[in-house]
Design an enzyme around this catalytic site. Structure first.
Site, PDB file in Angstrom:
ATOM      1  N   ASP A  31      41.998 -24.165  61.953  1.00 51.43           N
ATOM      2  CA  ASP A  31      41.556 -22.837  61.547  1.00 51.43           C
ATOM      3  C   ASP A  31      40.385 -22.984  60.589  1.00 51.43           C
ATOM      4  O   ASP A  31      40.396 -23.861  59.732  1.00 51.43           O
ATOM      5  CB  ASP A  31      42.698 -22.100  60.841  1.00 51.43           C
ATOM      6  CG  ASP A  31      43.602 -21.428  61.841  1.00 51.43           C
ATOM      7  OD1 ASP A  31      43.073 -20.989  62.882  1.00 51.43           O
ATOM      8  OD2 ASP A  31      44.816 -21.365  61.600  1.00 51.43           O
ATOM      9  N   ASP A  69      33.819  -6.258  39.722  1.00 55.06           N
ATOM     10  CA  ASP A  69      34.366  -6.654  41.026  1.00 55.06           C
ATOM     11  C   ASP A  69      35.133  -7.963  40.862  1.00 55.06           C
ATOM     12  O   ASP A  69      34.545  -9.023  40.658  1.00 55.06           O
ATOM     13  CB  ASP A  69      33.184  -6.807  41.998  1.00 55.06           C
ATOM     14  CG  ASP A  69      33.657  -7.122  43.394  1.00 55.06           C
ATOM     15  OD1 ASP A  69      34.867  -7.372  43.570  1.00 55.06           O
ATOM     16  OD2 ASP A  69      32.809  -7.132  44.301  1.00 55.06           O
ATOM     17  N   GLN A 111      35.850   4.525  52.451  1.00 57.76           N
ATOM     18  CA  GLN A 111      34.930   5.572  52.926  1.00 57.76           C
ATOM     19  C   GLN A 111      33.479   5.211  52.631  1.00 57.76           C
ATOM     20  O   GLN A 111      32.626   5.263  53.496  1.00 57.76           O
ATOM     21  CB  GLN A 111      35.257   6.926  52.260  1.00 57.76           C
ATOM     22  CG  GLN A 111      36.471   7.633  52.846  1.00 57.76           C
ATOM     23  CD  GLN A 111      37.768   6.996  52.363  1.00 57.76           C
ATOM     24  OE1 GLN A 111      37.875   6.593  51.198  1.00 57.76           O
ATOM     25  NE2 GLN A 111      38.746   6.883  53.267  1.00 57.76           N
ATOM     26  N   ARG A 151      32.329   2.209  51.551  1.00 50.82           N
ATOM     27  CA  ARG A 151      32.087   0.812  51.899  1.00 50.82           C
ATOM     28  C   ARG A 151      31.066   0.166  50.951  1.00 50.82           C
ATOM     29  O   ARG A 151      30.235  -0.643  51.343  1.00 50.82           O
ATOM     30  CB  ARG A 151      31.608   0.674  53.357  1.00 50.82           C
ATOM     31  CG  ARG A 151      32.726   1.058  54.350  1.00 50.82           C
ATOM     32  CD  ARG A 151      32.382   0.656  55.748  1.00 50.82           C
ATOM     33  NE  ARG A 151      31.249   1.399  56.244  1.00 50.82           N
ATOM     34  CZ  ARG A 151      30.251   0.860  56.909  1.00 50.82           C
ATOM     35  NH1 ARG A 151      30.231  -0.407  57.164  1.00 50.82           N
ATOM     36  NH2 ARG A 151      29.257   1.620  57.331  1.00 50.82           N
ATOM     37  N   MET A 152      31.079   0.582  49.699  1.00 46.55           N
ATOM     38  CA  MET A 152      30.233  -0.072  48.702  1.00 46.55           C
ATOM     39  C   MET A 152      30.862   0.078  47.320  1.00 46.55           C
ATOM     40  O   MET A 152      31.767   0.856  47.124  1.00 46.55           O
ATOM     41  CB  MET A 152      28.809   0.494  48.716  1.00 46.55           C
ATOM     42  CG  MET A 152      28.727   1.967  48.986  1.00 46.55           C
ATOM     43  SD  MET A 152      27.062   2.559  49.061  1.00 46.55           S
ATOM     44  CE  MET A 152      27.345   4.234  48.550  1.00 46.55           C
ATOM     45  N   ASP A 165      51.025 -16.937  66.913  1.00 46.62           N
ATOM     46  CA  ASP A 165      50.626 -18.330  67.142  1.00 46.62           C
ATOM     47  C   ASP A 165      51.715 -19.106  67.877  1.00 46.62           C
ATOM     48  O   ASP A 165      51.491 -20.214  68.338  1.00 46.62           O
ATOM     49  CB  ASP A 165      50.378 -19.046  65.804  1.00 46.62           C
ATOM     50  CG  ASP A 165      49.036 -18.680  65.206  1.00 46.62           C
ATOM     51  OD1 ASP A 165      48.128 -18.337  65.999  1.00 46.62           O
ATOM     52  OD2 ASP A 165      48.893 -18.740  63.986  1.00 46.62           O
TER      53      ASP A 165
END
Lengths: 705, 552
Positions: free
Chosen positions: A328, A365, A399, A401-402, A544
């Protein structure tokens, strides 16, 4: 509050930091060939001595034909020594018994190490009380041993989970250190791929309802105990094939020795029975015969030490043969999160302006991506003291996206996907910025656009932050090593082909599977297997399971679902996908150890002939004294020295059998040349020296020398 | 030209001729066994015998055919010998004693050609030509068929079928053995080997009249060498001037002996699609052959320099027209190929030389071995080498794209066990019998070597005799006969079962982790396996014979 499209890894994704990080701890005990290691081993050997004596029972030895034959020889020699006492026969009998004993000791020590682990595991299993949940929601207390598959139990903070199962309700942090040795708690929750819990682990917080998936006595812990103890050990295909070769060699030597008396009589040199037995024992491959099962047990043990449980020895052997590794991308090849790597300002904007704006927009953030932007900004000279007052942070929402920040002067700074920022700005973005965005996407990176709107409404795109999926250090080297061993690595990722190719190139994998669904994985495995390749893969999700079952070596992550764990033939308790590479090496090491000790054992015979044959026939043919190249004192001392060497070499090789022959990745011919020199040529020469040294001592014994 | 120079030149010529034939003959044989076309003569054979040439056989069916064909051959050959008195062209010779006929039949069917009888004074033309010569072709063709079946085991995937034994047998005989034998016979005749149906009366120097036995010698001689059979028309085999009159025919015979066994390695390489693999197998064979040749030549030539030279030294038992070099070359070629023809008495070789030719047979006839049997014997040994080497590089062993698992090792391990068991048990029992010492021509270690040589030669299907020992007693006729038959058929059945188990598998692709089996490291290991395994098996026995003698 993630700002990027990459899913944030859950806190319990495991210690997937560095490929090499788990290695030192994993094998310290086994890899350290230091004097401490030997001292520990000597102590273990001493402790297992009674067990080795118990194994002298012929019903046990019957399983190892070579040792059984030595046992028969020991009995006969003892009878001779009693009926017709002589120093020679007595000494021979003693050393023949020691040969069998040493062989038993090797096995006992290997098993003993497993038993010690099993004992500590068993301690965690002891009598838990389960709170059985009935349909009405009421609970009754029952012993965990009474639980059946399908029962639902309630477990709350501080309680031990009574059996293997899936969380069907709730979320809890669980201490799995009893199983994994890892002290950091992990999150287990209903639904999804992190629902499996293991009996014997402890819930630290919250309350969960667990549906039991394994009856008492068949739980993961139970399996693990019987595996490490070696009780459920069955001989693997390669072990059986090697045994057949050893039995055939033994029969050839039996024929050579059994037909010798008439030949010797004809030559006028009739031989004593004890001498013939000594010759036979020296010739048959006792070394590898005695160490074979210890090598197998130790191989499993080494896997356990890197926290991997193999459900069968067959899987460990298959691991050595794997020619395709499905890895992966996230967490194995890359760190699993994207990191800022560059600020690319728009025309007319300085790099400093973009840097500071990006930093401000990211201060609140707390995602790894956000933090990485702050870190990059600081490393490029941004001043971390200078925080303007009156900042108003805007969190990421699905909504908008920032995310970003509103400054005290009314300036708004936002960062986010380019389309979202463009829509927010409401103006056409400089085509050169668009080109930069596209360029980053083409390289497999994630472009984050930084935009600002001044208090007056003037909008501008300040530039682009390049977020990169960072490939772990040393991965390219590791893949190159694998390639030299003939193993292809295939990167499996949900990314699109463009992104996947860029990362594949950087990591140096041989192939990649982009936008991979579980079906794609299964198809890929089938395709490889149709070409005769053995495939290894890791997986954790229920989806998997088919691929894990189809793969020759399927390593399920312990954090994964029970379905995945059932389907795989190994479970990695650390849930670290990079471990696949270690598993392959352990598989190879197991086979190499077998081959090396077989070669050594057979090569030893040459010197033993040079000791014993002249001793037997020098009376009839004095010319044969020329074969006594070691200059051994007397025929009796020569024969006894060979037998003693034969017994001692087993003890001397026990550490090697348990530790395994050191494996360094290289092309097959190179590995063969090295091992042939060490164990083939070494096996020819060492006994000449060893027998001579023993003879110097033995020849001082009255009645022998 | 000095002896040394002449010896070296003839060895160089031999190597050059083999090198010349290697590619064309090897590839031709590969084409013979993989072609879809049937010759008209072959179609006729199939129609007459009721064989469907397109039918494929499983390993079991192939093995049953080989064993059945061989046993029927034994019965027919015995019947012919027992009824010899009633057969035409028998030169008024009587029927052969029962156990001698069994021994001889087993011997020729097993491609051994051990002769417990004196050729010219026991067997007439009919038995020699319609019986023995037929088996000379048939047994050689069987060996090649089995080798090709084993190669098919490697090249085929996911099928249990190994081809059609009857087709392989017919093609091997008609397309390979017959044409080469015909050319060989003509070349031998040109060299002076006789080809008549009459005896030659002549006057000796002493003035007495004498009748020299003649016969269809050249035609027999060609297939005797080409098919690595070795059964001579005359009792003294290739030492007889009518079989092998001069240095030219001697070299030609050695060439014929080595031709097919050497070139079959090319066939192997071509069929498995890896020519270097064929060369690697040949290299292993060649190294052992070269060392053996050097040792025997040195021993025989070296004996001249000693004081014993005055008494004839190492020329005892050798033909003066060949000398030590050509005798040593012939001895190594014949014992390294399961041929068993001799141009000198091996009993009279120096202890080192005699021990070395004995060792050549003990290697299991793989240097380069009999027609077909050399290749399959070496492939089996290569599997043992691969098994050990594969483990040492950390993979479950594989060879030519096939996994070597428990089932394959069972066949291989049993194969390795059969011949040593026959040799050692046979020798042990024989030497334990009081009657044996009366049959020996020499006392002590040399006498022991004679017995050991007899069973080694029989079980390994060589057929050469050390001489000195009288093997006409029923005990020897029966036990050596059984050793030859079992030493031939049991390994063949095991090889075919092995081939079948390999053909059933899929193919494992080659990766960098695969041990290359065509590189010098592997060749070294293969040679090591052959030498060590043989040495360990036979060291005690050898130490009581040749080694004790050589060191004395």
């Amino acid at each position: 509050m993630s700002t990027t499209t990459t899913p944030t890894p859950a806190p319990d994704a495991g210690p997937t930091t560095d490929a090499a990080a788990h290695r030192p701890g994993a094998g310290t005990l086994v890899h350290a060939a230091s004097s401490t290691g030997l001292r520990v081993l000597a102590a273990q050997a001493l402790a297992q001595l009674p067990e080795a004596f118990r194994k002298l029972d012929p019903r046990h030895l019957w399983r190892s034909p070579v040792l059984f034959l030595v046992w028969c020889g020991s009995v006969l020699t003892t009878v001779v020594a009693v009926v017709d006492p002589s120093a020679f026969a007595t000494w021979l009998a003693v050393w023949l018994w020691l040969t069998v004993l040493f062989g038993n000791l090797a096995e006992a020590v290997a098993e003993g190490r497993g038993k010690a682990q099993a004992a500590s595991l068993r301690a965690t299993r002891s009598d838990t009380v389960a709170r059985l949940l009935d349909d009405t929601g009421a609970t009754t207390s029952v012993p965990s041993t009474r639980l059946r598959v399908g029962d639902r139990v309630v477990v709350e903070a501080g309680e031990v989970i009574p059996g293997d199962g899936d969380v069907v309700e709730g979320i809890a942090s669980v201490d799995e250190s009893a199983i994994t040795g890892e002290s950091a708690p992990v999150i287990r929750e209903a639904g999804g791929d992190r629902s499996a819990v293991t009996g014997g682990t402890t819930v630290l917080s919250d309350r969960i309802v667990v549906r039991i998936t394994a009856a008492a006595g068949e739980s993961f812990l139970d399996k693990m105990i019987s595996l490490v103890e070696g009780t459920s050990r069955r001989r693997t295909p390669n072990e059986i094939a090697l045994s057949i070769l050893l039995v055939s060699l033994t029969l050839v030597f039996l024929a050579a020795v059994a037909t010798l008396p008439p030949m010797a009589d004809y030559a006028g040199a009739p031989q004593e029975l004890v001498v013939l037995i000594a010759l036979l024992v020296c010739l048959i491959p006792t070394t590898i015969g005695a160490l074979l099962s210890a090598i197998g047990i130790a191989g499993m043990d080494r896997l356990v030490r890197v926290n991997v449980l193999a459900m069968s020895g067959r899987a460990v052997e298959a691991a050595g043969d794997v020619s395709t590794l499905l890895l992966d991308k996230t967490g194995t090849i890359t760190y699993g999160n994207r990191q800022a790597s560059a600020f690319l300002p728009a025309p007319g904007v300085t790099e400093e302006e973009l840097r500071d704006a990006a930093r401000l927009a990211s201060l609140a953030d707390q995602t790894p991506e956000g933090r990485s932007i702050v870190t990059l900004a600081l490393s490029q000279g941004a001043d971390d003291q200078d925080l303007p007052a009156g900042l108003d942070f805007v969190e990421f929402t699905a909504q908008t996206r920032m995310s970003g920040v509103d400054l005290a002067d009314g300036t708004q700074i936002r960062k986010g996907a380019s389309s979202a920022i463009a829509a927010w700005l409401g103006v056409d973005i400089d085509p050169r910025v668009i080109a930069t965005v596209d360029d980053i996407a083409r390289q497999g990176g994630t472009p984050l656009l930084i935009g600002s709107q001044g208090p007056g409404g003037e909008s501008a795109a300040l530039g682009v932050v390049h977020l990169k999926d960072v490939v772990k250090d040393g991965m390219a080297d590791r893949f190159a090593q694998l390639r030299s061993m003939g193993i292809r690595t295939v990167m499996v990722t949900g990314d699109n082909a463009l992104t996947a190719r860029a990362i594949a190139d950087e990591a140096g994998v041989d192939d990649f599977l982009a936008e991979a669904t579980p079906e794609d994985k299964l198809d890929y495995i089938r395709k490889e297997q149709a070409g005769g390749r053995l495939v290894a893969m890791t997986g954790d999700g229920t989806n998997d399971a088919p691929a894990l079952a189809a793969a020759d070596v399927g390593v399920a992550m312990n954090s994964g679902t029970s379905a995945a764990k059932e389907a795989g033939n190994m479970v990695d308790l650390d849930s670290d996908p990079t471990k696949l590479i270690d598993i392959v090496e352990i598989g190879k090491q197991l086979l190499i150890t077998r081959g090396a000790l077989t070669t050594f054992s057979i090569a030893n015979d040459i010197a033993k002939y040079f000791a014993i044959i002249p001793a037997m026939f020098v009376a009839a043919y004095p010319s044969l004294d020329a074969l006594n190249v070691m200059g051994l004192a007397t025929p009796r001392s020569a024969i006894l020295s060979a037998v003693i060497f034969n017994a001692l070499v087993i003890v001397a090789l026990i550490p090697l059998a348990l530790r395994g022959v050191r494996f360094r990745p290289a092309a097959a011919t190179e590995v063969l040349r090295r091992n042939m020199l060490v164990f083939g040529l070494g096996g020819v020469l060492v006994p000449f020296v060893g027998i001579k040294l023993i003879d110097l001592l033995v020849s001082t014994i009255p009645g022998i020398g | 030209m000095s002896d040394t120079l002449a010896g070296l030149v003839s060895i160089a010529a031999l190597v050059a001729l083999l090198a010349l034939a290697y590619r064309p003959l090897g590839d031709y044989m590969a084409a013979v066994y993989s072609s879809d076309r049937h010759l008209r003569a072959e179609r006729l054979v199939y129609r007459l015998t009721g064989v469907d040439p397109r039918a494929e056989q499983s390993a079991r069916s192939y093995a049953v055919s080989v064993v059945g064909f061989s046993l029927v051959g034994v019965v027919l050959l015995m019947a012919m010998q027992l009824a010899q008195a009633h057969l035409p062209f028998s030169r008024d010779l009587p029927g052969v004693p029962f156990w001698m006929s069994f021994n001889t039949a087993a011997s020729f069917v097993a491609n051994t050609n051990w002769q417990s009888y004196a050729g010219e004074s026991t067997l007439g033309f009919t038995v020699q030509m319609a019986g023995l010569a037929v088996q000379n072709f048939a047994s050689a063709a069987v060996g090649m068929a089995v080798a090709v079946a084993l190669i098919r085991g490697f090249t085929r995937a996911r099928t249990g079928n190994l081809g059609n034994f009857w087709v392989d047998l017919t093609r091997g005989t008609l397309r390979i053995l017959l044409p080469i034998a015909a050319v060989g016979a003509v070349l031998l005749m040109a060299g002076g080997v006789v080809q008549t149906f009459s005896d030659t009366p002549m006057d000796t120097l002493a003035g007495h009249g004498q009748v020299l036995t003649g016969g269809p010698v050249a035609s027999q001689e060609a297939i005797k060498e080409l098919g690595t059979n070795g059964g001579g028309f005359f009792n003294s085999n290739s030492a007889h001037p009518f079989e092998n009159p001069n240095g030219y025919t001697n070299l030609l015979e050695v060439l014929l002996i080595l031709l097919i066994p050497v070139c079959l390695t090319r066939t192997l390489g071509t069929l498995v699609g890896n020519r270097r693999q064929g060369l690697a197998v040949l290299a292993a064979m060649g190294v052992l052959f070269a060392v053996s040749l050097a040792a025997v030549t040195a021993a025989e030539v070296g004996a001249r320099s000693q004081a014993a030279q005055a008494a004839g030294a190492a020329m005892e038992g050798k033909e003066t027209r060949f000398g030590e070099w050509a005798s040593a070359l012939f001895a190594v070629a014949t014992t390294g190929t399961s041929t068993g023809a001799v141009n000198a008495s091996h009993d009279s070789l120096t202890p080192t030389g005699g021990g070395m030719v004995l060792l050549n047979m003990m290697f299991g006839e793989v240097t380069p071995g009999g027609v077909g049997s050399g290749v399959y014997g070496m492939l089996v040994l290569a599997i043992v080498a691969v098994f050990i080497a594969g483990l040492m590089v950390g993979r479950t062993p594989e060879f030519l794209g096939k996994k070597i698992g428990a089932r394959q090792m069972t066949y291989v391990a049993t194969y390795m066990l059969v011949t040593p068991a026959l040799v050692l048990v046979g020798t042990g029992v024989a030497i334990a019998l009081g009657s044996t010492s009366d049959a020996l021509g020499n006392p002590g270690g040399h006498g022991f070597s004679e017995v050991l040589y007899a069973y080694t030669s029989g079980a390994n299907n060589n057929g050469s005799a050390f001489g000195g020992i009288t093997v006409t007693s029923d005990f020897f006729q029966i036990t050596i006969g059984l050793a030859m038959l079992l030493g031939r058929l049991v390994p063949i059945v095991l090889v075919l079962l092995l081939a079948g188990s390999l053909a059933e598998q899929g193919r494992v692709p080659t990766t960098a982790g695969t041990l290359p089996t065509h590189k010098p490291v592997f060749v070294t290991l293969l040679v090591g396996v052959v030498v060590v395994f043989t040495a360990l098996t036979y060291f005690p026995a050898l130490s009581l014979g040749p080694i004790a003698e050589a060191l004395a």
